[in-house]
Design an enzyme around this catalytic site. Structure first.
Site, short mmCIF file in Angstrom:
data_model
loop_
_atom_site.label_atom_id
_atom_site.label_comp_id
_atom_site.label_asym_id
_atom_site.label_seq_id
_atom_site.Cartn_x
_atom_site.Cartn_y
_atom_site.Cartn_z
N SER A 13 6.23 1.60 7.71
CA SER A 13 6.43 1.59 6.31
C SER A 13 6.20 3.18 6.07
O SER A 13 5.53 4.11 7.25
CB SER A 13 5.31 0.75 5.54
OG SER A 13 4.13 1.52 5.62
N ASP A 14 6.83 3.61 5.06
CA ASP A 14 6.47 5.10 4.65
C ASP A 14 5.30 5.05 4.00
O ASP A 14 4.68 3.94 3.71
CB ASP A 14 7.84 5.50 3.53
CG ASP A 14 7.82 7.07 3.69
OD1 ASP A 14 6.85 7.63 4.03
OD2 ASP A 14 8.93 7.85 3.16
N TYR A 15 4.48 6.26 3.54
CA TYR A 15 3.30 6.34 3.22
C TYR A 15 3.19 5.40 1.88
O TYR A 15 3.56 5.61 0.76
CB TYR A 15 3.16 7.61 2.57
CG TYR A 15 1.82 7.95 2.49
CD1 TYR A 15 1.02 8.90 3.55
CD2 TYR A 15 0.93 7.88 1.46
CE1 TYR A 15 -0.21 9.45 3.36
CE2 TYR A 15 -0.34 8.40 1.27
CZ TYR A 15 -0.81 9.26 2.41
OH TYR A 15 -2.11 9.65 2.13
#
Length: 745
Positions: free
Chosen positions: A279-281
Site C-alpha cells: 500500500s501507499d502510505y
C-alpha cells in the site's frame, strides 16, 4: 516468473525453507511479515510524509523480536542496518530477515535530474544508467527496495506529481518504466550486491485526479484505463519488477487500494505478476475516509482481499488480520499466499543467504557519492535541458560577455535537487552562479541579483536587479518554481510563473537588453507576457546536484541542447488537462485560424500547445525532407519502411530527435489525432544530411476496443516523421488485412 533466471533459481532453492517457515508461523507472525513500518533507527533528515511515522525505537525493536515487523522503510546506513538486522536474525523466534526499503526517486546521495526532466532526454539508456547508479549507492546503504519508478501517465499539469514521472505519452512512459526497472534491479539477479528491488507506482490512474487536485477521485472509461494508464505498469512487470504500490485515489468509485479488479484480476490474472503489492502510505486505512470501509478492521479486510499484500505504516494488518482469519473473513490460504510472496522476494534478494547484505561501511563509503556518479549526474543534467526559443541565435553565450544573472534562482542552492530528495549531500549542490563562474573566461564579468523571491517580492529587489544588469551585454533570468511547488500535495490552480517574478521580468525587459529565460520547473508552465516574449527560453527543470554545471555546459555551447519536451506547454492554464494525443472531435478546430466559432476550442486560445510534446531546438538548423515510403500498403503479416532525410543547414553540430506519429483515419472507436510510435536520434555535423528509416508493423497500429481487448483494424493511416507532435509533413498508407484481429492483451 518475470525475473532473471538466477533470481528464479534462488527462490527455488529456498522454496522448502519458505514453506517450512509458513507452517511454523503463528497467525500473528504471518501478519507481522506483512507489516511495514517507518525506520526509527537510521538517518532520515527530511520529513516526507504528513504523519509522524518514525515511531519509538524501543517499541519497534520489541515488535521485531516478536516477529511482528517484516519491513522497515526510509532509513539508510550500513552499520546501523546491520544492528537492526541482528535483532531479527539473533533475537526473534524464526529469524526471518527484515526487508529495508526507501524512497530513492532520483538518486540516494548523488542526486540526478528529477524523473520528468530526465524523460526530456528521450534516452532509455540514460534512464537505466542513472537508476543503476542510484541502486549501487542504495544497496550499499543497507536498503533492498526502492519505491520507484513512478509510472503514472500525467496529462494535467496542475497535478504536483508530474515531476516524478515521464510525462504525457504512453510509449515514452512504457520505455522509461522498463529502463528504470532494469537499472534498479540490474542484470545479474536480485541477489547481486548492487541490485535493488524496483516498485512501480501508483496503481492506478492516480495521475488522472479530477482537476489535477492531489488525492482526488478519478473517473474514466475502461478503454482509457487500459489504453493509457495501465500499460506502463505492464511494462514494469514485463521488465521484472517484483513490487507494485497501490494508489491513494478511487477509480470509477472503487478505491485503488481496495480494487480486486486492478490488483488481482488484471495484475495477477492477466499479467502473471508474482511479486507483492504494498500500500501507499496508509492508503488501505484511507478506505474508511473514502466511505468504502466502515472502520479499520473493514479496511484491512477489503484491501487484503483485493490484493494488497503489505500494509505501510497504518498497522492495520498486524492489528486485524488474526481476527479476520479467525472469523473466516480472510482465508488462511490468502494469508499464506501474501506471506509467501514476501518471503519469495526476500529469497530472490538473497536475504536468506546473506541477511546482512549492504551492511559493509567500507563499501558504503566507497560507492556513495562516487566520482563517476557525480559525473553521470552532470551528463544527465545537460542531456535534460530543453531549448524552446533562440531568436537571432542569442545562444550559446559568449564566455567573455558581461552577463547579469538575475532571479530568485541565480545563486540559490536550495532548489537545485528538486522534490523527493532525502539523503543528498548539500555540500555538492552547484548553483547557477557557481556553474557560470566556472565556465566563463573571466568570472568577474558576471553580476548577480535575486531581484525577487519565488512567490513574494523582495524589498528593493528590482532596483538591485536593475543596477546589476546596467552594464551587462545580456541578462539571464533564472525564474520559475521552487522545489516545494512541485511534488506530492503540491497541485496548482494556475501553472504560471508567480507574479513577483513576472514583475521582475517586466523590469528587466524595459532595459532593452537581450534576455535569456531559464525556467526552473517540475511541470509544464503556461508562459505569458514578457516571459513568453524573451529572445531565448530554456527549460532547466530541477537537474540535480550538478545543475549549475549542467546548465552552463549547454548555455555556453560546450554541449548542444538535445532534449525534447515530454509534456506540452499550453497557451493557458485553463487548457488543462491537455495532451498532444487528444481526439479530433466531430468539430475539429483549425489551428491556423485565430478565431473560429462552433468548433472544439476555447474563446481565448487555439486548441494547440504553445510548445508541444516532443518540441525542442538545437544550436543547428534542422530541415526535414519529404517522407519516403517503401509502399503505400502495409500487409497484415508484413512491415513497412518509412524514411525522411534530415539536414543540418546550420553552422553548429546538432542532435535531432526524429519522431514517428500515426493516426488511424477510421476505427470502431474514435482515435487520437496523433500517437507517437517510435523515435530515433541522429547526430549531424554542419551541412550533413542523413536518411532516418523506421520500420512499421501492424502491431503498432492497434488500440483497446469496445470489448476491452487489444485489436488491430485495417484501413487508412496517416504517418508523420516530425520534430514534434504539431509539426512535420504527412503521408498515408493502407493496412491490408481481415476485418480485425483481437487478443487478450
Amino acid at each position: 516468473m518475470p525475473v532473471s533466471a538466477q533470481a528464479s533459481r534462488t527462490v527455488a532453492r529456498h522454496r522448502q525453507k519458505i514453506e517450512d517457515l509458513i507452517a511454523a508461523m503463528t497467525v500473528e507472525e504471518k501478519a507481522g511479515q506483512l507489516n511495514l513500518l517507518a525506520d526509527p533507527f537510521r538517518w532520515m533528515p527530511t520529513a516526507v510524509n504528513p504523519l509522524d511515522g518514525t515511531g519509538d525505537p524501543a517499541r519497534v525493536t520489541a515488535l521485531i523480536r516478536e516477529g511482528k515487523v517484516g519491513s522497515l522503510f526510509n532509513g539508510i546506513g550500513a552499520e546501523t542496518g546491520r544492528r537492526i538486522q541482528q535483532v531479527a536474525m539473533e533475537e526473534s523466534r524464526l529469524k526471518i530477515p527484515l526487508l529495508f526499503a526507501a524512497d530513492v526517486i532520483h538518486g540516494l546521495s548523488t542526486i540526478f535530474p528529477v524523473p520528468l526532466a530526465e524523460a526530456a532526454a528521450f534516452d532509455t539508456e540514460l534512464a537505466r544508467r542513472t537508476a543503476r547508479a542510484a541502486a549501487i549507492e542504495t544497496a550499499a546503504s543497507a536498503v533492498h527496495q526502492t519505491y520507484a519508478p513512478m509510472v503514472d501517465v500525467a496529462r494535467d499539469q496542475r497535478w504536483g506529481r508530474n515531476v516524478e514521472g515521464a510525462g504525457e505519452d504512453v510509449l515514452l512512459n512504457n520505455l522509461l518504466a522498463a529502463a528504470r526497472v532494469r537499472g534498479f534491479q540490474g542484470d545479474k539477479g536480485l541477489d547481486d550486491r548492487d541490485a535493488v528491488l524496483a516498485t512501480a507506482k501508483h496503481m492506478a490512474a492516480y495521475s488522472a485526479a479530477v482537476g489535477g487536485m492531489e488525492y482526488n477521485t478519478t473517473d474514466m472509461s475502461e478503454q482509457t484505463l487500459r489504453g493509457v494508464f495501465l500499460p506502463p505498469f505492464k511494462a514494469s512487470v514485463d521488465a521484472g519488477a517484483l513490487s507494485i504500490m497501490s494508489a491513494f485515489n478511487d477509480v470509477n468509485g472503487v478505491p485503488a487500494s481496495g480494487s480486486r479488479k486492478l490488483l488481482t484480476d488484471i495484475l495477477r490474472g492477466e499479467w502473471g505478476f508474482e511479486g507483492f503489492v504494498v500500500s501507499d502510505y496508509t492508503s488501505e486505512q484511507e478506505l474508511v475516509a473514502h466511505g468504502f470501509a466502515e472502520d479499520g478492521r473493514d479496511a484491512a479486510r477489503l484491501a487484503f482481499n483485493a490484493g494488497v499484500d503489505v500494509s505501510m505504516v497504518s498497522g492495520l494488518y498486524l492489528e486485524h488480520l488474526p481476527g479476520l482469519v479467525a472469523s473466516g473473513e480472510v482465508s488462511m490460504a490468502r494469508l499464506d499466499e501474501a506471506v509467501r510472496r514476501v518471503l519469495n522476494t526476500k529469497a530472490a534478494l538473497g536475504l536468506f543467504d546473506d541477511p546482512y547484505r549492504g551492511t559493509d561501511p567500507v563499501r558504503e563509503k566507497a560507492v556513495v557519492g562516487a566520482r563517476e556518479h557525480i559525473e553521470l549526474s552532470r551528463e544527465a543534467g545537460r542531456k535534460s535541458v530543453v531549448l524552446l526559443k533562440n531568436d537571432n541565435g542569442l545562444l550559446p553565450l559568449n564566455k567573455s560577455q558581461k552577463i547579469a544573472l538575475i532571479g530568485p534562482f541565480a545563486d540559490d542552492v536550495d532548489n537545485v535537487w528538486g522534490p523527493w530528495t532525502i539523503w543528498g549531500a548539500p555540500e555538492r549542490r552547484v548553483s547557477l552562479e557557481a556553474g557560470f563562474r566556472a565556465a566563463m573566461s573571466d568570472p568577474q564579468r558576471l553580476t548577480i541579483a535575486r531581484g525577487s523571491g519565488v512567490e513574494t517580492p523582495l524589498d528593493g529587489g528590482i532596483d538591485q536587479a536593475v543596477a546589476a544588469a546596467h552594464d551587462a551585454d545580456v541578462i539571464v533570468l533564472a525564474i520559475g518554481e521552487a522545489t516545494n511547488m512541485s511534488g506530492e500535495a503540491q497541485s496548482r490552480t494556475e501553472i504560471v510563473v508567480p507574479a513577483p517574478q513576472v514583475a521582475l521580468v517586466d523590469a528587466m525587459t524595459a532595459l532593452g537588453k537581450p534576455i535569456v529565460i531559464l525556467l526552473r520547473n517540475g511541470r509544464a508552465l503556461a508562459l505569458e507576457g514578457n516571459v513568453k516574449n524573451a529572445q531565448a527560453i530554456v527549460v532547466t527543470w530541477f537537474l540535480g546536484e550538478q545543475m549549475g554545471h549542467a546548465v552552463a555546459d549547454v548555455l555556453f555551447g560546450d554541449h548542444g541542447p538535445s532534449a525534447r519536451l515530454p509534456i506540452s506547454f499550453p497557451h493557458k492554464s485553463g487548457q488543462q488537462p491537455y495532451s498532444y494525443d487528444r481526439k479530433t472531435t466531430g468539430r475539429p478546430a483549425n489551428p491556423d485560424l485565430a478565431t473560429e466559432e462552433y468548433k472544439s476550442r476555447y474563446r481565448e486560445t487555439p486548441n494547440t500547445a504553445l510548445y508541444p510534446f516532443g518540441y525542442g531546438l538545437t544550436y543547428g538548423a534542422i530541415s526535414y525532407g519529404p517522407i519516403e515510403m517503401q509502399s503505400d500498403k502495409l500487409q497484415w503479416a508484413g512491415t513497412l519502411n518509412v524514411a525522411v532525410t534530415v539536414t543540418n543547414t546550420g553552422s553548429r553540430a546538432a542532435e535531432e530527435l526524429v519522431q514517428l506519429y500515426i493516426h488511424d483515419r477510421v476505427a470502431s472507436l474514435t482515435q487520437p489525432g496523433r500517437l507517437l510510435k517510435d523515435f530515433k536520434r541522429v547526430s549531424l555535423r554542419p551541412g550533413q544530411s542523413e536518411k532516418v528509416t523506421f520500420t512499421l508493423n501492424p502491431r503498432q497500429l492497434g488500440f483497446i476496443g469496445a470489448d476491452e481487448t487489444w485489436r488491430i483494424e485495417p484501413g487508412l493511416f496517416d504517418v508523420w516523421l516530425a520534430p514534434h507532435a504539431q509539426g512535420g509533413a504527412t503521408a498515408t498508407f493502407q493496412l491490408i488485412g481481415p476485418a480485425s484481429i483481437t487478443d487478450g492483451r
